[in-house]
Design an enzyme around this catalytic site. Structure first.
Site, PDB file in Angstrom:
ATOM      1  N   SER A 136      30.876  22.676  33.762  1.00 31.14           N
ATOM      2  CA  SER A 136      30.715  22.580  32.302  1.00 31.14           C
ATOM      3  C   SER A 136      32.000  22.012  31.727  1.00 31.14           C
ATOM      4  O   SER A 136      33.081  22.222  32.310  1.00 31.14           O
ATOM      5  CB  SER A 136      30.480  23.983  31.725  1.00 31.14           C
ATOM      6  OG  SER A 136      30.682  23.977  30.325  1.00 31.14           O
ATOM      7  N   TYR A 149      33.312  33.194  31.389  1.00 34.67           N
ATOM      8  CA  TYR A 149      32.547  32.018  31.842  1.00 34.67           C
ATOM      9  C   TYR A 149      33.446  30.843  32.234  1.00 34.67           C
ATOM     10  O   TYR A 149      33.292  30.279  33.325  1.00 34.67           O
ATOM     11  CB  TYR A 149      31.624  31.611  30.689  1.00 34.67           C
ATOM     12  CG  TYR A 149      30.789  30.387  30.904  1.00 34.67           C
ATOM     13  CD1 TYR A 149      29.649  30.428  31.695  1.00 34.67           C
ATOM     14  CD2 TYR A 149      31.116  29.171  30.281  1.00 34.67           C
ATOM     15  CE1 TYR A 149      28.861  29.288  31.867  1.00 34.67           C
ATOM     16  CE2 TYR A 149      30.324  28.037  30.450  1.00 34.67           C
ATOM     17  CZ  TYR A 149      29.200  28.105  31.236  1.00 34.67           C
ATOM     18  OH  TYR A 149      28.423  26.984  31.411  1.00 34.67           O
TER      19      TYR A 149
HETATM   20  N1  LIG Z   1      23.397  25.115  28.162  1.00 40.49           N
HETATM   21  C1  LIG Z   1      24.608  24.585  28.113  1.00 40.49           C
HETATM   22  O1  LIG Z   1      25.109  24.259  27.020  1.00 40.49           O
HETATM   23  C2  LIG Z   1      25.387  24.361  29.362  1.00 40.49           C
HETATM   24  C3  LIG Z   1      26.555  23.600  29.272  1.00 40.49           C
HETATM   25  C4  LIG Z   1      27.297  23.389  30.428  1.00 40.49           C
HETATM   26  C5  LIG Z   1      26.862  23.909  31.636  1.00 40.49           C
HETATM   27  N2  LIG Z   1      25.728  24.641  31.690  1.00 40.49           N
HETATM   28  C6  LIG Z   1      25.343  25.203  32.986  1.00 40.49           C
HETATM   29  O2  LIG Z   1      24.045  24.774  33.309  1.00 40.49           O
HETATM   30  C7  LIG Z   1      23.453  25.704  34.216  1.00 40.49           C
HETATM   31  C8  LIG Z   1      22.058  26.036  33.740  1.00 40.49           C
HETATM   32  O3  LIG Z   1      22.164  26.781  32.531  1.00 40.49           O
HETATM   33  P1  LIG Z   1      21.154  26.605  31.312  1.00 40.49           P
HETATM   34  O4  LIG Z   1      21.945  26.266  30.123  1.00 40.49           O
HETATM   35  O5  LIG Z   1      20.009  25.759  31.698  1.00 40.49           O
HETATM   36  O6  LIG Z   1      20.719  28.130  31.081  1.00 40.49           O
HETATM   37  P2  LIG Z   1      19.427  28.986  31.457  1.00 40.49           P
HETATM   38  O7  LIG Z   1      18.211  28.441  30.825  1.00 40.49           O
HETATM   39  O8  LIG Z   1      19.825  30.384  31.189  1.00 40.49           O
HETATM   40  O9  LIG Z   1      19.302  28.753  33.042  1.00 40.49           O
HETATM   41  C9  LIG Z   1      20.042  29.459  33.970  1.00 40.49           C
HETATM   42  C10 LIG Z   1      19.275  29.423  35.279  1.00 40.49           C
HETATM   43  O10 LIG Z   1      20.060  30.094  36.276  1.00 40.49           O
HETATM   44  C11 LIG Z   1      19.236  31.053  36.923  1.00 40.49           C
HETATM   45  N3  LIG Z   1      20.023  32.167  37.415  1.00 40.49           N
HETATM   46  C12 LIG Z   1      20.857  32.995  36.745  1.00 40.49           C
HETATM   47  N4  LIG Z   1      21.362  33.934  37.557  1.00 40.49           N
HETATM   48  C13 LIG Z   1      20.837  33.688  38.783  1.00 40.49           C
HETATM   49  C14 LIG Z   1      20.948  34.313  40.039  1.00 40.49           C
HETATM   50  N5  LIG Z   1      21.732  35.387  40.218  1.00 40.49           N
HETATM   51  N6  LIG Z   1      20.270  33.802  41.098  1.00 40.49           N
HETATM   52  C15 LIG Z   1      19.459  32.720  40.934  1.00 40.49           C
HETATM   53  N7  LIG Z   1      19.310  32.084  39.770  1.00 40.49           N
HETATM   54  C16 LIG Z   1      19.974  32.567  38.704  1.00 40.49           C
HETATM   55  C17 LIG Z   1      18.229  31.487  35.861  1.00 40.49           C
HETATM   56  O11 LIG Z   1      17.046  31.966  36.460  1.00 40.49           O
HETATM   57  P3  LIG Z   1      16.622  33.484  36.667  1.00 40.49           P
HETATM   58  O12 LIG Z   1      17.099  34.264  35.483  1.00 40.49           O
HETATM   59  O13 LIG Z   1      15.137  33.392  36.778  1.00 40.49           O
HETATM   60  O14 LIG Z   1      17.250  33.894  37.951  1.00 40.49           O
HETATM   61  C18 LIG Z   1      17.951  30.142  35.184  1.00 40.49           C
HETATM   62  O15 LIG Z   1      16.973  29.437  35.914  1.00 40.49           O
HETATM   63  C19 LIG Z   1      24.412  26.905  34.270  1.00 40.49           C
HETATM   64  O16 LIG Z   1      25.217  26.842  35.418  1.00 40.49           O
HETATM   65  C20 LIG Z   1      25.245  26.714  33.015  1.00 40.49           C
HETATM   66  O17 LIG Z   1      26.517  27.324  33.123  1.00 40.49           O
HETATM   67  C21 LIG Z   1      24.975  24.880  30.587  1.00 40.49           C
END
Ligand SMILES: NC(=O)c1ccc[n+]([C@@H]2O[C@H](COP(=O)([O-])OP(=O)(O)OC[C@H]3O[C@@H](n4cnc5c(N)ncnc54)[C@H](OP(=O)(O)O)[C@@H]3O)[C@@H](O)[C@H]2O)c1
Length: 253
Positions: A136, A149
């Site tokens: 990120s 985070y």
């Molecule tokens: N949204 C943003 O602005 C942003 C910006 C930069 C980076 N990111 C990164 O992008 C990635 C995806 O995040 P998102 O924004 O799409 O959020 P999200 O919708 O909350 O997705 C997170 C995903 O990770 C899975 N997850 C969480 N804990 C887990 C575990 N212990 N084992 C397996 N799967 C797990 C969740 O599935 P389950 O709960 O079903 O396990 C979900 O599918 C993350 O690494 C986040 O840090 C996001």
């Protein structure tokens, strides 16, 4: 990237991972979709039969081993691994809660190591493969509310760069993903206006363009990334003053 590639995506049950799974499945890829919430993964499979749901917890090594085994048994060798699973919880270090910090590291960083343990030996043996690490722009520097985070993402950035030196010469493609703000379940908890916010569908599109490219870093949206990269260059004293002024963080307490 071949259209029928086997793509292993962690964190595929919602947000960026789910949008990427749909996009790649729509292009004909065989997608192994990993997360804890099986119902969400099954809903994806109902949309695209070439998405295989695999319930696993990336913070649990045995669970990841099983997931990789299932993925290979069903779809053959993994061509691309997008190590995307992550959690985000804003914190205030004045009310320090150790378990929250440990949990972030266990999922966002150790979760990636658990996957690498199963992926790397086989990719090294065949001198091919592709691993994309989800970090990120929050890993570039310290940010308000990001003490649990941000450091996990800085660790992933360092890991991906270090691993690049070892694996790229062996023919394994290594990429680092640094998104800005994306509208997902994770960011729904934010109580501030997120600059240059994009949808998860847009994020997945830009991510896929990046995966096809030969760039090491895949960072989007461009406008926000440019600002964050500029901030990265500032000396710490100026950076902290500017962010405090811009976010009003200290005044809010
Ligand atoms: N949204 C943003 O602005 C942003 C910006 C930069 C980076 N990111 C990164 O992008 C990635 C995806 O995040 P998102 O924004 O799409 O959020 P999200 O919708 O909350 O997705 C997170 C995903 O990770 C899975 N997850 C969480 N804990 C887990 C575990 N212990 N084992 C397996 N799967 C797990 C969740 O599935 P389950 O709960 O079903 O396990 C979900 O599918 C993350 O690494 C986040 O840090 C996001």
């Amino acid at each position: 990237m071949k259209t029928d590639s086997h793509v292993f995506i962690t964190g595929a049950s919602s947000g960026i991972g789910a949008s990427l799974a749909r996009l790649m499945a729509g292009k004909g890829c065989r997608v192994s979709a990993v997360a804890r919430r099986r119902d969400k993964l099954e809903a994806l499979q109902a949309e695209y039969p070439n998405i295989m749901p695999i319930q696993a917890d990336v913070s649990d090594h045995a669970s990841v081993e099983k997931a990789l085994h299932l993925a290979k048994a069903q779809n053959g060798q993994i061509d691309i691994a997008v190590l995307n699973a992550g959690i985000y919880q804003p914190v205030n270090a004045a009310a320090f809660e150790l378990s929250v910090y440990h949990q972030h590291m266990a999922v966002n960083y150790t979760g990636i190591l658990n996957c690498l343990d199963g992926l790397i030996p086989e990719m090294v043996a065949r001198k091919a493969g592709h691993i994309a690490f989800m970090a990120s722009v929050a890993g570039y520097r310290g940010l308000p509310r990001s003490a649990a985070y941000g450091p996990t993402k800085a660790a992933v950035q360092n890991l991906a760069e270090s691993i690049y030196f070892d694996l790229a010469p062996l023919g394994i493609k290594i990429q680092l993903i640094n998104p800005g703000f994306v509208e997902t379940e994770a960011t729904a908890v934010n109580d501030f206006i997120m600059p240059d916010l994009i949808s998860s569908e847009m994020a997945a599109k830009q991510l896929l363009d990046g995966l096809i490219s030969n760039q090491f870093e895949i960072a989007f949206p461009k406008r926000f990334v440019r600002k964050m990269k500029w901030l990265r260059l500032l000396p710490a004293n100026s950076y902290l003053k500017l962010i405090t002024k811009f976010t009003g963080h200290q005044r809010r307490g």
